[in-house]
Design an enzyme around this catalytic site. Structure first.
Site, PDB file in Angstrom:
ATOM      1  N   GLU A 235       0.893  -1.092  -0.044  1.00 44.68           N
ATOM      2  CA  GLU A 235      -0.073   0.012  -0.044  1.00 44.68           C
ATOM      3  C   GLU A 235       1.120   1.106  -0.013  1.00 44.68           C
ATOM      4  O   GLU A 235       1.882   1.189   0.857  1.00 44.68           O
ATOM      5  CB  GLU A 235      -0.808  -0.092   1.126  1.00 44.68           C
ATOM      6  CG  GLU A 235      -1.865   1.176   0.957  1.00 44.68           C
ATOM      7  CD  GLU A 235      -2.563   1.276   2.318  1.00 44.68           C
ATOM      8  OE1 GLU A 235      -3.388   2.373   2.522  1.00 44.68           O
ATOM      9  OE2 GLU A 235      -2.745   0.177   3.222  1.00 44.68           O
TER      10      GLU A 235
ATOM     11  N   ARG B 188       4.305 -12.883   9.896  1.00 44.99           N
ATOM     12  CA  ARG B 188       5.310 -11.401   9.963  1.00 44.99           C
ATOM     13  C   ARG B 188       6.723 -11.409  10.280  1.00 44.99           C
ATOM     14  O   ARG B 188       6.665 -12.069  11.482  1.00 44.99           O
ATOM     15  CB  ARG B 188       4.330 -10.538  10.791  1.00 44.99           C
ATOM     16  CG  ARG B 188       3.051  -9.910  10.028  1.00 44.99           C
ATOM     17  CD  ARG B 188       2.599  -8.916  11.213  1.00 44.99           C
ATOM     18  NE  ARG B 188       3.084  -7.391  10.775  1.00 44.99           N
ATOM     19  CZ  ARG B 188       2.698  -6.874   9.742  1.00 44.99           C
ATOM     20  NH1 ARG B 188       1.730  -7.454   8.977  1.00 44.99           N
ATOM     21  NH2 ARG B 188       3.077  -5.651   9.489  1.00 44.99           N
TER      22      ARG B 188
ATOM     23  N   LYS C 189       4.126   0.972   9.742  1.00 40.45           N
ATOM     24  CA  LYS C 189       4.353   1.920   8.929  1.00 40.45           C
ATOM     25  C   LYS C 189       3.667   3.183   9.577  1.00 40.45           C
ATOM     26  O   LYS C 189       4.131   4.396   9.701  1.00 40.45           O
ATOM     27  CB  LYS C 189       3.731   1.949   7.521  1.00 40.45           C
ATOM     28  CG  LYS C 189       4.356   1.302   6.468  1.00 40.45           C
ATOM     29  CD  LYS C 189       3.684   1.287   5.219  1.00 40.45           C
ATOM     30  CE  LYS C 189       2.854   0.208   5.119  1.00 40.45           C
ATOM     31  NZ  LYS C 189       2.500  -0.173   3.761  1.00 40.45           N
TER      32      LYS C 189
HETATM   33  P1  ATP Z   1       2.574  -1.945   8.295  1.00 37.58           P
HETATM   34  O1  ATP Z   1       2.353  -2.945   9.318  1.00 37.58           O
HETATM   35  O2  ATP Z   1       4.038  -1.667   8.214  1.00 37.58           O
HETATM   36  O3  ATP Z   1       1.589  -0.964   7.633  1.00 37.58           O
HETATM   37  P2  ATP Z   1       1.304  -3.522   5.856  1.00 37.58           P
HETATM   38  O4  ATP Z   1       0.966  -4.951   5.835  1.00 37.58           O
HETATM   39  O5  ATP Z   1       0.011  -2.658   6.155  1.00 37.58           O
HETATM   40  O6  ATP Z   1       2.456  -3.187   6.862  1.00 37.58           O
HETATM   41  P3  ATP Z   1       1.439  -3.432   3.070  1.00 37.58           P
HETATM   42  O7  ATP Z   1       1.966  -2.217   2.321  1.00 37.58           O
HETATM   43  O8  ATP Z   1       0.061  -3.645   2.937  1.00 37.58           O
HETATM   44  O9  ATP Z   1       1.821  -3.076   4.542  1.00 37.58           O
HETATM   45  O10 ATP Z   1       2.284  -4.623   2.811  1.00 37.58           O
HETATM   46  C1  ATP Z   1       2.574  -5.391   1.560  1.00 37.58           C
HETATM   47  C2  ATP Z   1       3.031  -6.553   1.960  1.00 37.58           C
HETATM   48  O11 ATP Z   1       4.037  -6.717   2.736  1.00 37.58           O
HETATM   49  C3  ATP Z   1       1.837  -7.372   2.431  1.00 37.58           C
HETATM   50  O12 ATP Z   1       1.451  -8.513   1.679  1.00 37.58           O
HETATM   51  C4  ATP Z   1       2.098  -7.676   3.827  1.00 37.58           C
HETATM   52  O13 ATP Z   1       1.440  -8.858   4.337  1.00 37.58           O
HETATM   53  C5  ATP Z   1       3.857  -7.812   3.860  1.00 37.58           C
HETATM   54  N1  ATP Z   1       4.194  -7.253   5.032  1.00 37.58           N
HETATM   55  C6  ATP Z   1       4.093  -6.350   5.698  1.00 37.58           C
HETATM   56  N2  ATP Z   1       4.807  -6.137   6.857  1.00 37.58           N
HETATM   57  C7  ATP Z   1       5.306  -7.428   7.062  1.00 37.58           C
HETATM   58  C8  ATP Z   1       6.069  -8.021   8.062  1.00 37.58           C
HETATM   59  N3  ATP Z   1       6.480  -7.248   9.110  1.00 37.58           N
HETATM   60  N4  ATP Z   1       6.958  -9.267   7.675  1.00 37.58           N
HETATM   61  C9  ATP Z   1       6.575  -9.659   6.446  1.00 37.58           C
HETATM   62  N5  ATP Z   1       5.740  -9.117   5.564  1.00 37.58           N
HETATM   63  C10 ATP Z   1       5.200  -8.047   5.707  1.00 37.58           C
HETATM   64 MG    MG Z   2      -1.530  -3.719   4.535  1.00 36.53          MG
END
Ligand code: ATP
Ligand code: MG
Length: 573
Positions: A48, A272, A282
């Site tokens: 995102e 994760r 984020k």
């Molecule tokens: P954040 O918690 O940092 O906002 P998010 O999941 O909202 O993370 P996205 O931009 O939606 O961020 O993530 C893109 C991809 O990266 C998704 O498939 C998500 O599952 C993966 N991802 C995000 N954070 C992690 C993590 N800590 N470990 C492994 N994969 C991750």
């Molecule tokens: Mg997300």
């Protein structure tokens, strides 16, 4: 390596590709069974664009791209831009730069917003099939009637609206007739499902906001759940990996695909990445930036890819780390020492050596002729003989590290002290004869004599041994630099652990940055350019910061030499 608590996967870097994992097993099975016919394996990485990528994303990237590569498949980069209010082009650009920097190449570059028209058509299809309805409940009312884990929810009073009325209202929602939040489009599934996600979830909400790509074309936006699976399906994604918190969404992911009768992408969840002393959210990283707790997203203390890149981490080290961390079906926490171990391991192989004195103390060699100097040959990298040698100038006045001298050495201190002889690396043996103090009583100079028979730092013919080897820099030849030393950004292994009424910023480490000025570097570093990485002998790995200018060098300490992870590994085996 499943289960809570720090993971202790041994770090066999290089063996990354052959490490077994359950997702790879699924892929092998699917390919064998020709689940998707002759189609190649297709994955996607779906960030995102509402922040910069962090080391947790690196794990997802390594999986999505790494596994597809391994099976001759393809990976798309797809921006999940269904939320118009939080997304920015700045983030899109940084995400692309970071994925490239990690060493991966996407096949297709897409945006969920590319599919807004198709998603809208599919919504109409679901309405016509009696599978979706326009609901006039407010967000609050929807929440209140959703039920709980133990109690079923209540049907919306609008649930049985005739198809024609639903079509009419949905089209008017799109046309902008209603204010934000006035109505939603909901899937008609089951308000008593034990899975809360299946209780008539919202598919579209009204948001009168400009979108970074579609501008003001839309004032209704699909939810993540309604957009994600169908976007996968449009791209014919075979294996859609996401983190475990989406496991409960999988039935809904499948429901949309089945109702629409479209390409059956499959979702697979993995754990994760969590790291000790580190926040990987984020939202919280943005808070650190906005509150100026750090200098920006690329502050070298940040776990963002741009931050750790600026700090000197290499893409190879991060990929090796991600491979060693592996995947599992239970969340755990990885020791940050493990990440640092992989950085050291990689930099040890590739970083040229140099001598730098961070906290200088003047050392004068009384029996070395004034005005004379000579050059010693030193290896660029003992791990890489092909890297050759470098010339290091030596003269009568040198700098050594303050901590390498003690006027009254405690037990076990073998470095320089009055009457003691030590080796100057690649230089000579020197023996301390006296010290000079300033008005405040601090030691300002150490005086020594040298033994010409030890040239190059070699043992003398009489076989005399010394117990310590010090690094040094010739005062007349030294270049000055600022050196920024970094420590953990948070003081607690779990930065979210706080007293009531506090937030995670209460755990910020006040000593996470120490700036040293007037550091003395060997002259070969004078022309070092931003991003160049070195091992400063006996100190650690350092890289030239982007703030660095010719004549005004700035270095970051990437990581110190001491490898606590290797010790943990040893103790455990
Ligand atoms: P954040 O918690 O940092 O906002 P998010 O999941 O909202 O993370 P996205 O931009 O939606 O961020 O993530 C893109 C991809 O990266 C998704 O498939 C998500 O599952 C993966 N991802 C995000 N954070 C992690 C993590 N800590 N470990 C492994 N994969 C991750
Ligand atoms: Mg997300």
């Amino acid at each position: 390596m499943s289960g809570p608590g720090p993971k202790t996967t041994p770090g066999a870097a290089g063996a990354a590709e052959s490490r077994p994992n359950f997702i790879r097993d699924i892929m092998v099975e699917d390919l064998k069974a020709k689940k998707y016919g002759d189609a190649v394996l297709q994955t996607r990485f779906p960030p995102e664009p509402n922040g910069y990528l962090h080391i947790g994303h690196a794990k997802a990237i390594c999986l999505d791209f790494g596994l597809a590569d391994e099976f001759g498949g393809r990976t798309n980069l797809r921006f999940d831009d269904t939320n118009p209010e939080k997304e920015e082009t700045e983030y899109v650009d940084s995400i692309m730069a970071d994925v490239k920097w990690l060493g991966f190449h996407w096949e297709g570059l897409f945006y969920a917003s590319d599919y807004f028209d198709q998603l809208y058509q599919w919504a109409l299809q679901l309405i016509r099939a009696g599978k979706a309805f326009v609901c006039d409940l407010s967000a609050d009312e929807v929440r209140r009637t959703r039920g709980t884990l133990t109690e079923p929810g209540q049907n919306s009073p609008y649930r049985d609206r005739p198809v024609e009325e639903n079509l009419n209202l949905f089209e008017r929602m799109r046309a902008g007739e209603f204010p934000d939040g006035a109505r939603t489009l909901r899937a008609k599934i089951d308000m008593s499902s034990p899975n809360m996600n299946m209780r008539d979830p919202v598919m579209y909400r009204i948001v009168h906001a400009s979108h970074h790509r579609t501008g003001d074309q839309w004032c209704i936006y699909p939810t993540y759940d309604y957009a994600h699976g169908q976007s996968d399906s449009i791209e014919r994604v075979t294996h859609s990996m996401c983190t475990l918190e989406f496991a409960d969404h999988q039935p809904l992911y499948r429901w949309y695909i089945e109702q629409l009768g479209i390409f059956p992408s499959q979702q697979i969840e993995f754990d994760r990445l969590n790291l000790t002393y580190t926040l990987l959210s984020k939202r919280k990283l943005l808070q650190l930036v906005n509150e100026k707790r750090v200098s920006g997203w690329d502050d070298p203390r940040m776990p963002t890819l741009c931050g750790i890149r600026r700090r000197g981490y290499t893409p190879e080290a991060i990929r090796n780390f991600c491979a060693a961390v592996g995947v599992s079906r239970t969340n755990g926490t990885t020791d940050i020492a493990m990440l640092e171990h992989f950085v050291r391991e990689d930099l040890n192989r590739r970083a040229p050596r140099a001598m730098a004195v961070l906290r200088p103390l003047k050392l004068v060699i009384d029996n070395y002729p004034e005005g004379q100097s000579e050059e010693f040959e030193a290896q660029v990298n003992p791990e890489d003989p092909a890297a050759g040698t470098r010339q290091v100038p030596f003269s009568r006045v040198l700098y050594i590290e303050q901590e390498d001298f003690r006027e009254e050495p405690p037990k076990g201190f073998f470095r320089l002290s009055p009457g003691r002889e030590v080796r100057l690396r690649a230089g000579y043996f020197v023996t301390c004869s006296s010290v000079v103090k300033n008005a405040k009583g601090e030691i300002s100079e150490v005086h020594c004599t040298y033994d010409p028979a030890t040239r190059g730092g070699n043992n003398p013919p009489d076989g005399r041994k010394v117990k310590a080897t010090l690094h040094w820099v010739s005062a007349a030849h030294a270049v000055e630099a600022e050196v920024r030393l970094y420590d953990k950004l948070f003081t607690k292994p779990d930065p979210n652990q706080v007293e009531e009424g506090q937030d995670f910023t209460a755990n910020l480490n006040p000593d996470s940055l120490e700036v040293l000025t007037g550091c003395k570097l060997e002259p070969s570093l004078a022309a070092a350019t931003a991003g160049a990485r070195y091992q400063f002998e006996r100190l650690g790995y350092f890289c030239v910061d982007s703030d660095s200018r010719p004549g005004k060098l700035v270095f970051n300490r990437t990581v110190a030499l001491k490898d606590t992870w290797a010790k943990i590994q040893k103790a455990g085996s």
